[in-house]
Design a protein around this motif. Structure first.
Motif, PDB file in Angstrom:
ATOM      1  N   UNK A  92       0.828  -1.210   0.000  1.00  0.00           N
ATOM      2  CA  UNK A  92       0.000   0.000   0.000  1.00  0.00           C
ATOM      3  C   UNK A  92       0.860   1.257   0.000  1.00  0.00           C
ATOM      4  N   UNK A  93       1.984   1.223   0.701  1.00  0.00           N
ATOM      5  CA  UNK A  93       2.855   2.404   0.749  1.00  0.00           C
ATOM      6  C   UNK A  93       3.435   2.725  -0.624  1.00  0.00           C
ATOM      7  N   UNK A  94       3.877   1.689  -1.351  1.00  0.00           N
ATOM      8  CA  UNK A  94       4.433   1.912  -2.677  1.00  0.00           C
ATOM      9  C   UNK A  94       3.358   2.405  -3.640  1.00  0.00           C
ATOM     10  N   UNK A  95       2.157   1.851  -3.543  1.00  0.00           N
ATOM     11  CA  UNK A  95       1.065   2.301  -4.416  1.00  0.00           C
ATOM     12  C   UNK A  95       0.744   3.773  -4.178  1.00  0.00           C
ATOM     13  N   UNK A  96       0.754   4.198  -2.905  1.00  0.00           N
ATOM     14  CA  UNK A  96       0.502   5.617  -2.610  1.00  0.00           C
ATOM     15  C   UNK A  96       1.612   6.493  -3.177  1.00  0.00           C
ATOM     16  N   UNK A  97       2.850   6.043  -3.046  1.00  0.00           N
ATOM     17  CA  UNK A  97       3.965   6.845  -3.541  1.00  0.00           C
ATOM     18  C   UNK A  97       3.907   7.001  -5.054  1.00  0.00           C
ATOM     19  N   UNK A  98       3.627   5.904  -5.763  1.00  0.00           N
ATOM     20  CA  UNK A  98       3.579   5.960  -7.228  1.00  0.00           C
ATOM     21  C   UNK A  98       2.246   6.518  -7.730  1.00  0.00           C
ATOM     22  N   UNK A  99       1.265   6.641  -6.846  1.00  0.00           N
ATOM     23  CA  UNK A  99      -0.073   7.140  -7.201  1.00  0.00           C
ATOM     24  C   UNK A  99      -0.719   6.263  -8.268  1.00  0.00           C
ATOM     25  N   UNK A 100      -0.748   4.956  -7.994  1.00  0.00           N
ATOM     26  CA  UNK A 100      -1.367   3.985  -8.899  1.00  0.00           C
ATOM     27  C   UNK A 100      -2.330   3.113  -8.110  1.00  0.00           C
ATOM     28  N   UNK A 101      -3.201   2.409  -8.850  1.00  0.00           N
ATOM     29  CA  UNK A 101      -4.179   1.533  -8.213  1.00  0.00           C
ATOM     30  C   UNK A 101      -3.628   0.134  -7.955  1.00  0.00           C
ATOM     31  N   UNK A 102      -2.666  -0.293  -8.749  1.00  0.00           N
ATOM     32  CA  UNK A 102      -2.067  -1.604  -8.581  1.00  0.00           C
ATOM     33  C   UNK A 102      -0.690  -1.627  -9.213  1.00  0.00           C
ATOM     34  N   UNK A 103       0.223  -2.451  -8.668  1.00  0.00           N
ATOM     35  CA  UNK A 103       1.609  -2.429  -9.148  1.00  0.00           C
ATOM     36  C   UNK A 103       2.311  -3.736  -8.816  1.00  0.00           C
ATOM     37  N   UNK A 104       3.113  -4.230  -9.756  1.00  0.00           N
ATOM     38  CA  UNK A 104       4.090  -5.283  -9.498  1.00  0.00           C
ATOM     39  C   UNK A 104       5.420  -4.811 -10.073  1.00  0.00           C
ATOM     40  N   UNK A 105       6.503  -5.371  -9.577  1.00  0.00           N
ATOM     41  CA  UNK A 105       7.804  -4.992 -10.125  1.00  0.00           C
ATOM     42  C   UNK A 105       8.725  -6.200 -10.234  1.00  0.00           C
ATOM     43  N   UNK A 106       9.729  -6.062 -11.093  1.00  0.00           N
ATOM     44  CA  UNK A 106      10.687  -7.134 -11.348  1.00  0.00           C
ATOM     45  C   UNK A 106      11.950  -6.492 -11.917  1.00  0.00           C
ATOM     46  N   UNK A 107      12.980  -7.292 -12.121  1.00  0.00           N
ATOM     47  CA  UNK A 107      14.233  -6.792 -12.677  1.00  0.00           C
ATOM     48  C   UNK A 107      14.576  -7.533 -13.956  1.00  0.00           C
ATOM     49  N   UNK A 108      15.268  -6.840 -14.847  1.00  0.00           N
ATOM     50  CA  UNK A 108      15.736  -7.500 -16.066  1.00  0.00           C
ATOM     51  C   UNK A 108      16.992  -8.308 -15.735  1.00  0.00           C
TER      52      UNK A 108
END
Length: 310
Positions: A92-108
């Motif tokens: 929830x903290x990352x979603x608030x910071x990015x101002x998005x409704x949903x998020x996943x992340x990964x690395x190349x």
């Protein structure tokens, strides 16, 4: 399916310099700071698209790619996991910071962080250019602009970004003898009508962030930026020129934080129903001459890789 380059984030000890550089030179609008004091910039009615986080050194932090909706985000995350990619779900903290409704992340494969999100916050009719401009920036369905990454192995990178992430090749530029002896090997990829939202340039033994491209609606706003460079003590890294592949007329300039900004006008749009990828042996019809300083330095925020990571 990825729909757009939605936002980017870098870290820099010179984050505060972006308040003036981003607004009075680039023409972006200053948005409220992030929770860590990040300087945020808007280039359209999306509440912010560029974040410069305070840091002890210049560094690439993340590229944010937008998908259409929640269903697509869940499906894409499942697809990545099925291909062996480690996927992290934003709290929830990352979603608030990015101002998005949903998020996943990964690395190349070399540790460049990518975030997939949907529902980025936007406020209609909110954008006001940070300096006098005839128009605004080309965004909308084409997203923020494009990013260029330096990668140590173009074939391996192409496999990851095309076969795993679904980027579609627009064309390539090779300068030199070809194959392993090429002095330049760059591939350009699209996810929407913009000719490319991503480009990958091979730089053996290194990985990093070369530049961010911002496109303006009017040539006059590109010309005005060039007039303002001396006032802001910003160097031209590559002179005004026109690219062969995307037909962009642009200039490359330095920034307070290592990466270059390509500031351009008149980029080509592509249509997957009729587009045919080409190979070009010249990156530009004319111009884009690199400065002596640019020729002597690594391009952008780039770091050497440990031998085992190459």
């Amino acid at each position: 399916m990825i729909q757009e380059l939605s936002y980017i984030g870098i870290g820099s000890p010179h984050a505060e310099d972006w308040r003036r550089y981003g607004t009075e030179l680039l023409g972006a609008m200053l948005a409220p700071d992030g929770p860590d004091g990040a300087v945020r910039l808007a280039v359209d009615d999306v509440d912010y698209r560029i974040a410069v986080h305070p840091a002890s050194e210049d560094e690439f932090r993340y590229a944010g790619w937008g998908v259409a909706n929640e269903t697509d985000l869940h499906a894409f995350a499942s697809h990545l996991e099925s291909r062996g990619v480690t996927v992290h779900h934003g709290d929830a903290e990352l979603l608030r910071e990015r101002q998005v409704a949903g998020l996943v992340w990964f690395e190349d494969p070399w540790g460049l962080r990518h975030e997939l999100s949907w529902g980025k916050a936007a406020t209609p009719l909110s954008f006001r250019a940070g300096r006098t401009m005839r128009g605004g920036f080309v965004t909308g369905e084409q997203g923020l602009g494009h990013v260029v990454f330096q990668v140590p192995d173009i074939a391996r990178a192409d496999h990851f970004y095309v076969d795993v992430l679904g980027f579609r090749l627009s064309d390539r530029v090779t300068v030199g003898a070809g194959g392993a002896d090429s002095t330049v090997d760059v591939r350009f990829y699209h996810v929407n009508g913009r000719h490319h939202s991503l480009a990958l340039a091979e730089l053996p033994g290194h990985v990093g962030f070369n530049h961010l491209m911002l496109e303006v609606e009017h040539m006059d706003d590109l010309g005005r930026l060039i007039d303002l460079l001396d006032e802001h003590d910003v160097e031209i890294v590559q002179s005004l020129g026109r690219h062969t592949n995307d037909l962009m007329t642009s200039v490359y300039i330095g920034s307070p934080s290592g990466l270059q900004i390509e500031y351009g006008f008149g980029g080509l749009a592509v249509d997957d129903l009729s587009w045919v990828a080409r190979t070009y042996t010249r990156p530009s019809y004319w111009g884009h001459k690199r400065s002596a300083a640019a020729q002597a330095a690594l391009p952008g925020i780039v770091k050497p890789l440990a031998a085992e990571a190459r």
